[in-house]
Scaffold this motif. Structure first.
Motif, short mmCIF file in Angstrom:
data_model
loop_
_atom_site.label_atom_id
_atom_site.label_comp_id
_atom_site.label_asym_id
_atom_site.label_seq_id
_atom_site.Cartn_x
_atom_site.Cartn_y
_atom_site.Cartn_z
N ILE A 126 -23.63 51.89 -41.84
CA ILE A 126 -24.73 52.47 -42.09
C ILE A 126 -25.58 52.85 -43.51
CG2 ILE A 126 -25.87 54.75 -41.43
CD1 ILE A 126 -24.97 53.25 -38.90
N SER A 127 -26.75 52.36 -43.45
CA SER A 127 -27.19 52.61 -44.76
C SER A 127 -28.86 52.55 -44.56
CB SER A 127 -26.72 51.10 -45.70
OG SER A 127 -27.32 50.25 -45.24
N CYS A 128 -29.42 52.04 -45.40
CA CYS A 128 -30.78 51.93 -45.60
C CYS A 128 -31.67 53.12 -46.12
CB CYS A 128 -31.45 51.21 -44.42
SG CYS A 128 -30.44 51.14 -42.99
N ASN A 129 -32.44 52.94 -47.10
CA ASN A 129 -33.43 54.14 -47.62
C ASN A 129 -34.69 53.60 -47.11
OD1 ASN A 129 -31.42 55.60 -48.78
ND2 ASN A 129 -31.40 54.45 -50.78
N GLU B 55 -26.27 62.02 -47.67
CA GLU B 55 -26.64 63.11 -46.32
C GLU B 55 -27.51 62.32 -45.45
OE1 GLU B 55 -28.80 67.45 -45.52
OE2 GLU B 55 -28.46 66.58 -47.77
N PHE B 56 -27.28 62.24 -44.43
CA PHE B 56 -27.94 61.52 -43.53
C PHE B 56 -27.65 61.92 -42.06
CE2 PHE B 56 -24.62 58.89 -43.92
CZ PHE B 56 -24.00 58.32 -42.54
N ILE B 57 -28.64 61.45 -40.88
CA ILE B 57 -28.45 61.79 -39.58
C ILE B 57 -28.10 60.61 -38.96
CG2 ILE B 57 -29.41 62.71 -37.44
CD1 ILE B 57 -30.96 64.60 -39.16
N LEU B 58 -27.07 60.50 -38.02
CA LEU B 58 -26.81 59.37 -37.09
C LEU B 58 -26.78 59.42 -35.65
CD1 LEU B 58 -26.13 56.03 -36.39
CD2 LEU B 58 -23.84 57.15 -36.96
N VAL B 59 -27.97 58.90 -34.93
CA VAL B 59 -27.88 59.10 -33.52
C VAL B 59 -27.32 57.68 -32.81
CG1 VAL B 59 -29.18 59.09 -31.25
CG2 VAL B 59 -29.74 60.83 -33.40
N ASN B 60 -26.05 57.80 -32.21
CA ASN B 60 -25.54 56.67 -31.54
C ASN B 60 -25.82 56.64 -30.00
OD1 ASN B 60 -24.15 54.53 -30.97
ND2 ASN B 60 -22.23 55.14 -31.21
N ILE B 61 -26.67 55.78 -29.76
CA ILE B 61 -27.30 55.86 -28.32
C ILE B 61 -25.97 55.83 -27.27
CG2 ILE B 61 -28.69 54.52 -26.63
CD1 ILE B 61 -30.43 53.77 -29.06
N PRO B 62 -25.31 55.08 -27.33
CA PRO B 62 -24.01 54.80 -26.00
C PRO B 62 -23.25 56.05 -26.21
CG PRO B 62 -24.52 52.49 -27.27
CD PRO B 62 -25.12 53.68 -28.29
N ALA B 63 -22.98 56.73 -27.43
CA ALA B 63 -22.14 57.69 -27.37
C ALA B 63 -22.98 58.90 -27.19
CB ALA B 63 -21.64 58.07 -28.76
N PHE B 64 -24.35 59.01 -27.05
CA PHE B 64 -25.10 60.15 -26.74
C PHE B 64 -24.91 61.25 -27.76
CE2 PHE B 64 -23.92 58.12 -22.54
CZ PHE B 64 -25.23 57.49 -22.19
N TYR C 117 -24.42 63.76 -41.72
CA TYR C 117 -23.47 63.49 -42.49
C TYR C 117 -23.72 64.36 -43.76
CZ TYR C 117 -21.20 59.62 -39.85
OH TYR C 117 -20.57 59.07 -38.92
N GLU C 118 -22.89 64.88 -44.43
CA GLU C 118 -22.90 65.35 -45.95
C GLU C 118 -21.74 64.85 -46.50
OE1 GLU C 118 -23.13 69.61 -45.51
OE2 GLU C 118 -24.68 69.48 -44.25
N ASP C 119 -22.22 64.29 -47.79
CA ASP C 119 -21.04 63.64 -48.75
C ASP C 119 -20.40 62.48 -47.85
OD1 ASP C 119 -21.38 65.46 -50.85
OD2 ASP C 119 -20.07 67.07 -49.96
N LYS C 120 -21.34 61.87 -47.14
CA LYS C 120 -20.75 60.74 -46.35
C LYS C 120 -19.58 61.02 -45.24
CE LYS C 120 -22.19 57.69 -50.12
NZ LYS C 120 -21.73 56.57 -51.28
N LYS C 121 -19.51 62.27 -45.10
CA LYS C 121 -18.64 62.62 -43.98
C LYS C 121 -19.18 63.36 -42.97
CE LYS C 121 -14.62 62.57 -47.20
NZ LYS C 121 -13.42 63.61 -47.66
N ILE C 122 -18.79 63.58 -41.53
CA ILE C 122 -19.46 64.38 -40.49
C ILE C 122 -19.33 65.68 -40.80
CG2 ILE C 122 -19.47 64.80 -38.13
CD1 ILE C 122 -18.59 61.96 -37.49
#
Length: 548
Positions: free
Chosen positions: A26-29, A340-349, A354-359
């Motif tokens: 996961i990346s991209c700014n 720090e980022f938010i990940l929505v994984n569609i198949p996992a619902f 993430y903070e400090d690259k950890k959930i």
């Protein structure tokens, strides 16, 4: 004369330790364009991966550049790399790079080893022109350079072309340039093969960031691929019959089915050698729940047919799931991942924060139905909207609102809706379709996160019910987390704004990247491989394209 295959299998441990493949998750700014278009093109991001070792730079031995065109013309599978080959040798003043004064360099040995092991990364392609390639390497290895003879240019160019092809498949993703045709609009990695090879030729020891989520995810799936292939070779998996009435087994029940379940859980590594036979004991219940969690099922002290269905998925299918998700990971650049980022994984619902690259926190979500698919893309979270209006999309007005108004003249009033400049909107309140708060990351797809009054849907194992936007099970907690950089927004103030009945926009002091991804196989925080249903039926097509 030495056998080439023996050279491949007899590398020293130190040589193989030097071979490190840096891959991605996961990346991209990048932020999607605000221009209205059906699907905005994802921003491509440059990143590099390195084979690590002590390699020689350009040899100083001049190379006949006029031979390049003839080499490529005779090997059309390398045609796409023609500009890269010219660029690379031009930057090295048209010198040999795979040779030194004694013959082929150490890098050629390591490259051969990696080419012979691409199946470990889920790449099933054979080496282009494999027979000719190995003959060339074998000849050069046994003859070396004698009496100041010139290196073999065909071998030189073959190594370069093989390197570029390897880098494309393993580091860039075999289908990277077709990702948008597969409805994938997250930013994608873009490699410069000449620059990459140049760095490999000159690099000293370099240690990858082992805490990078990209590397952790990819390596986890690579290990899982080997485990599941080993299980496939054992041919020990069994088919468990569906339960008849009663369609559940509870603690202390006995059944021949329990014996089979015990065998399957042990085979797939969800438990050690489980004691007991056909009795459903607490040790088996622990293993059952571990399996449930890693397959998207709710914890439960019962064995039912939903569990048996997941346990009966063939190991070959699980291997394919791992392979297609490794390919998806290869598309995504790792070098710009935020702490720090938010990940929505569609198949996992699920939504993971993430903070400090950890959930640090997460919750369940509802995503779009197969008819109203949630788009795979990224954006920057910028606004929290309390007590929001819901501006009804034209498609819903056409398909649902207008037919409802024909049946009932009070339809709008009954649903707390009103006309607004020729459109329809629903007034703020607890029964608003967006609930009490929504979260905006501006994008051309008009997708956002929001609360919902339909809380019961979060209790379902499969949660594809929306028109495309993402419903969040714990919106208050998400609002608190997003607004914690603004000390004026206390939890009490957030509660008041959510229930005020008056729409209020709040601009975040810190914008947070949001990634909406699609991974039917992934590693969880406990290092366990997880599988999910292919809710939008995208895995099979990707697998077919990978094996063409």
């Amino acid at each position: 004369m030495k056998n080439v295959s023996s050279r491949i299998t007899n590398f020293t441990a130190s040589q193989f330790i030097k071979v490190v493949t840096i891959l991605i998750f996961i990346s991209c700014n990048g932020q999607t364009s605000n221009k209205q278009q059906q699907h905005p093109k994802a921003k491509t991001t440059h990143t590099d991966s390195l084979i690590i070792g002590n390699f020689n730079p350009a040899s100083g031995i001049p190379l006949d550049s006029t031979r390049i065109s003839g080499f490529v013309a005779g090997r059309p599978l390398f045609k796409e790399f023609t500009p890269d080959i010219y660029k690379f040798y031009s930057s090295n003043h048209y010198n040999y790079v795979w040779y030194d004064k004694k013959g082929l360099s150490e890098l050629s040995n390591i490259l051969i080893g990696r080419l012979m092991k691409t199946d470990e990364d889920g790449i099933t392609d054979t080496i282009p022109y494999k027979e000719d390639f190995l003959k060339l390497i074998h000849y050069n290895d046994t003859s070396g350079l004698k009496n100041d003879s010139a290196p073999d240019i065909t071998t030189e160019l073959m190594l370069t072309a093989q390197y570029f092809n390897y880098a494309k498949n393993i580091w860039g993703g075999k289908l990277n340039n077709q990702a948008e045709n597969l409805n994938w609009y997250l930013p994608r990695k873009k490699l410069s093969y000449p620059e990459l090879l140049e760095k490999n030729l000159t690099a000293g020891a370099m240690t990858p960031d082992t805490n990078n989520i990209v590397i952790v995810q990819y390596r986890g799936l690579k290990d899982a691929l080997q485990r599941y292939r080993d299980i496939e070779k054992q041919n020990a998996a069994v088919t468990i019959p569906s339960l008849k009435k009663p369609a559940t087994l509870k603690l202390n029940d006995t059944s021949t089915t329990i014996t089979l379940i015990r065998q399957q859980l042990t085979l797939y590594g969800y438990a050690g050698a489980l004691p007991g036979g056909n009795k459903f004991d607490t040790a088996l219940a622990t293993a059952v729940n571990k399996f449930r969690v890693t397959h998207g099922l709710k914890k439960s002290a019962v064995i039912d047919n939903s569990l048996i269905k997941e346990m009966n998925v063939p190991v070959t299918k699980r291997i394919e799931q791992i392979i297609v998700n490794m390919e998806r990971l290869r598309w995504i650049p790792a070098d710009s991942i935020s702490d720090e980022f938010i990940l929505v994984n569609i198949p996992a619902f699920t939504l993971s924060y993430y903070e400090d690259k950890k959930i640090a926190w997460g919750c369940n979500v509802v995503v779009g139905t197969p008819m109203n698919k949630t788009v795979i893309f990224s954006g920057m979270m910028q606004y929290v909207v309390f007590s929001p209006y819901w501006y009804v999309p034209p498609s819903i007005i056409r398909k649902e609102i207008l037919p409802g108004m024909k049946r009932n003249s009070n339809y709008l009033a009954n649903h707390r809706m009103e006309w607004n400049g020729g459109n329809v909107r629903q007034k703020p309140g607890k029964n608003n379709s967006l609930g009490l708060v929504k979260f905006l990351f501006p994008n051309a797809n008009n997708i956002y996160l929001h609360d919902t009054p339909s809380k019961s849907l979060f209790g379902e194992d499969k949660r594809a019910f929306s028109h495309g936007c993402v419903r969040v099970s714990e919106p208050r907690q998400l609002a608190i987390r997003l607004l914690r950089y603004d000390s004026s927004w206390t939890p009490e103030k957030i509660d008041k704004a959510m229930n005020a009945g008056t729409e209020k926009y709040v601009t975040l002091k810190k914008k947070i990247p949001v990634y909406i991804g699609y991974f039917t196989c992934f590693m969880d925080a406990n290092g366990m491989v997880n599988f999910r249903d292919d809710v939008y039926k995208r895995d099979d097509r990707l697998m077919e394209m990978l094996v063409k």
